[in-house]
Scaffold this motif. Structure first.
Motif, PDB file in Angstrom:
ATOM      1  N   ILE A 164       7.801  10.591  -1.064  1.00  0.00           N
ATOM      2  CA  ILE A 164       7.192  10.512   0.216  1.00  0.00           C
ATOM      3  C   ILE A 164       5.893  11.154   0.257  1.00  0.00           C
ATOM      4  O   ILE A 164       4.854  10.869   1.055  1.00  0.00           O
ATOM      5  CB  ILE A 164       8.148  11.710   1.144  1.00  0.00           C
ATOM      6  N   ARG A 165       5.583  12.083  -0.642  1.00  0.00           N
ATOM      7  CA  ARG A 165       4.099  12.476  -1.001  1.00  0.00           C
ATOM      8  C   ARG A 165       3.156  11.330  -1.149  1.00  0.00           C
ATOM      9  O   ARG A 165       1.978  10.948  -0.754  1.00  0.00           O
ATOM     10  CB  ARG A 165       4.127  13.687  -1.950  1.00  0.00           C
ATOM     11  N   MET A 166       3.533  10.196  -2.090  1.00  0.00           N
ATOM     12  CA  MET A 166       2.944   9.250  -2.540  1.00  0.00           C
ATOM     13  C   MET A 166       2.852   8.281  -1.148  1.00  0.00           C
ATOM     14  O   MET A 166       1.670   7.821  -0.964  1.00  0.00           O
ATOM     15  CB  MET A 166       3.401   8.382  -3.641  1.00  0.00           C
ATOM     16  N   ALA A 167       4.017   8.024  -0.656  1.00  0.00           N
ATOM     17  CA  ALA A 167       3.957   7.245   0.581  1.00  0.00           C
ATOM     18  C   ALA A 167       2.832   7.810   1.709  1.00  0.00           C
ATOM     19  O   ALA A 167       2.256   6.943   2.322  1.00  0.00           O
ATOM     20  CB  ALA A 167       5.549   7.357   1.365  1.00  0.00           C
ATOM     21  N   LYS A 168       2.632   9.077   1.999  1.00  0.00           N
ATOM     22  CA  LYS A 168       1.761   9.550   2.860  1.00  0.00           C
ATOM     23  C   LYS A 168       0.293   9.046   2.472  1.00  0.00           C
ATOM     24  O   LYS A 168      -0.605   8.749   3.337  1.00  0.00           O
ATOM     25  CB  LYS A 168       1.659  11.196   3.002  1.00  0.00           C
ATOM     26  N   GLU A 169       0.022   9.171   1.208  1.00  0.00           N
ATOM     27  CA  GLU A 169      -1.308   8.546   0.676  1.00  0.00           C
ATOM     28  C   GLU A 169      -1.467   7.242   0.984  1.00  0.00           C
ATOM     29  O   GLU A 169      -2.697   6.920   1.413  1.00  0.00           O
ATOM     30  CB  GLU A 169      -1.382   9.108  -0.747  1.00  0.00           C
ATOM     31  N   TYR A 170      -0.471   6.476   0.848  1.00  0.00           N
ATOM     32  CA  TYR A 170      -0.759   4.973   1.151  1.00  0.00           C
ATOM     33  C   TYR A 170      -0.783   4.673   2.537  1.00  0.00           C
ATOM     34  O   TYR A 170      -1.697   3.952   2.829  1.00  0.00           O
ATOM     35  CB  TYR A 170       0.538   4.225   0.714  1.00  0.00           C
ATOM     36  N   LEU A 171      -0.061   5.422   3.387  1.00  0.00           N
ATOM     37  CA  LEU A 171      -0.138   5.203   4.832  1.00  0.00           C
ATOM     38  C   LEU A 171      -1.537   5.692   5.368  1.00  0.00           C
ATOM     39  O   LEU A 171      -1.923   5.039   6.332  1.00  0.00           O
ATOM     40  CB  LEU A 171       0.884   5.861   5.498  1.00  0.00           C
ATOM     41  N   ILE A 172      -1.978   6.731   4.915  1.00  0.00           N
ATOM     42  CA  ILE A 172      -3.152   7.144   5.193  1.00  0.00           C
ATOM     43  C   ILE A 172      -4.462   6.525   4.784  1.00  0.00           C
ATOM     44  O   ILE A 172      -5.491   5.946   5.778  1.00  0.00           O
ATOM     45  CB  ILE A 172      -3.438   8.734   4.953  1.00  0.00           C
ATOM     46  N   HIS A 173      -4.517   5.781   3.556  1.00  0.00           N
ATOM     47  CA  HIS A 173      -5.686   5.374   2.959  1.00  0.00           C
ATOM     48  C   HIS A 173      -5.827   3.982   2.614  1.00  0.00           C
ATOM     49  O   HIS A 173      -6.622   3.427   2.063  1.00  0.00           O
ATOM     50  CB  HIS A 173      -5.947   6.289   1.495  1.00  0.00           C
ATOM     51  N   ASN A 174      -4.654   3.242   2.836  1.00  0.00           N
ATOM     52  CA  ASN A 174      -4.435   1.682   2.522  1.00  0.00           C
ATOM     53  C   ASN A 174      -3.977   1.083   3.861  1.00  0.00           C
ATOM     54  O   ASN A 174      -3.582   1.809   4.840  1.00  0.00           O
ATOM     55  CB  ASN A 174      -3.479   1.644   1.490  1.00  0.00           C
ATOM     56  N   THR A 175      -4.135  -0.219   3.560  1.00  0.00           N
ATOM     57  CA  THR A 175      -3.493  -1.199   4.789  1.00  0.00           C
ATOM     58  C   THR A 175      -2.265  -1.727   4.438  1.00  0.00           C
ATOM     59  O   THR A 175      -1.886  -2.741   5.343  1.00  0.00           O
ATOM     60  CB  THR A 175      -4.753  -1.818   5.209  1.00  0.00           C
TER      61      THR A 175
END
Length: 214
Positions: A164-175
């Motif tokens: 979930i921590r990694m998913a947050k990074e993807y959701l914020i900084h990627n498309t």
């Protein structure tokens, strides 16, 4: 200082200045890590660690990496060379101190720490309790017991939190799409991912993304 590593024993030895250095391997496989240094720092000159006597080392691989980094810093003239060497040497002596004085820090603890590092570094891998137990060569039931006692969280909950921590990074900084994020974080089912994400964060992945970006 010298550290001999072989299949039966891992033993660091601290030598006094000008002390005669003599040691040998007790098996055919022998790796010899050593450094010579001069220092007036109290953490070295006043260290309670024994001199000229080998003792057990809890985490030989970590200390081996510190030896390698010390040699690299010594051989290259960089702007922060002296301070880097000092910090690395302090870290090395901290590890020696832990090994000699703290009985609760065992080789098994460092193996668990390596497992947790692998989980948190690569949470998208296919993690199961059986796979993690195989990492340490122990039974799944025993792993679950000692992992929770050591880190205060179950091994699978650690996997989920890391995903979930990694998913947050993807959701914020990627498309990427929600499905792509789900897959990259180790989920085979996007609905399962969305359910766990909301359970932990209080948001659906899409709402979290909108909230974070705003």
């Amino acid at each position: 200082m010298a550290g001999s590593r072989n299949t039966l024993l891992t033993a660091p030895i601290l030598y006094r200045p000008l002390q005669k250095v003599y040691y040998r391997a007790c098996t055919d496989h022998f790796i010899n890590d050593w450094i010579r240094f001069e220092s007036n720092e109290p953490y070295i000159t006043e260290s309670p660690l024994p001199l000229g006597v080998p003792f057990a080392l809890s985490d030989p691989d970590y200390c081996h990496k510190l030896f390698e980094l010390l040699v690299i810093e010594h051989n290259f003239n960089r702007d922060c060379k002296e301070s880097s060497i000092d910090y690395l040497l302090r870290t090395l002596f901290n590890k020696l101190w832990e090994s000699y004085f703290q009985d609760e820090i065992t080789p098994q603890y460092y193996k668990l720490l390596k497992l947790r590092t692998a989980i948190q570094t690569n949470p998208g891998d296919y993690w199961t309790v059986s796979k993690m137990a195989g990492f340490l060569r122990i039974s799944p039931g025993y792993l679950q017991n000692i992992y929770k006692k050591t880190f205060g969280i179950s091994c699978m909950d650690d996997v989920i939190n890391s995903r979930i921590r990694m998913a947050k990074e993807y959701l914020i900084h990627n498309t990427q799409s929600i499905a792509e994020v789900s897959s990259r974080c180790g989920y085979q089912n996007v609905e399962h991912f969305c359910r766990q994400f909301k359970q932990i964060t209080g948001y659906t992945p899409r709402n979290y993304q909108k909230h974070a970006r705003s």
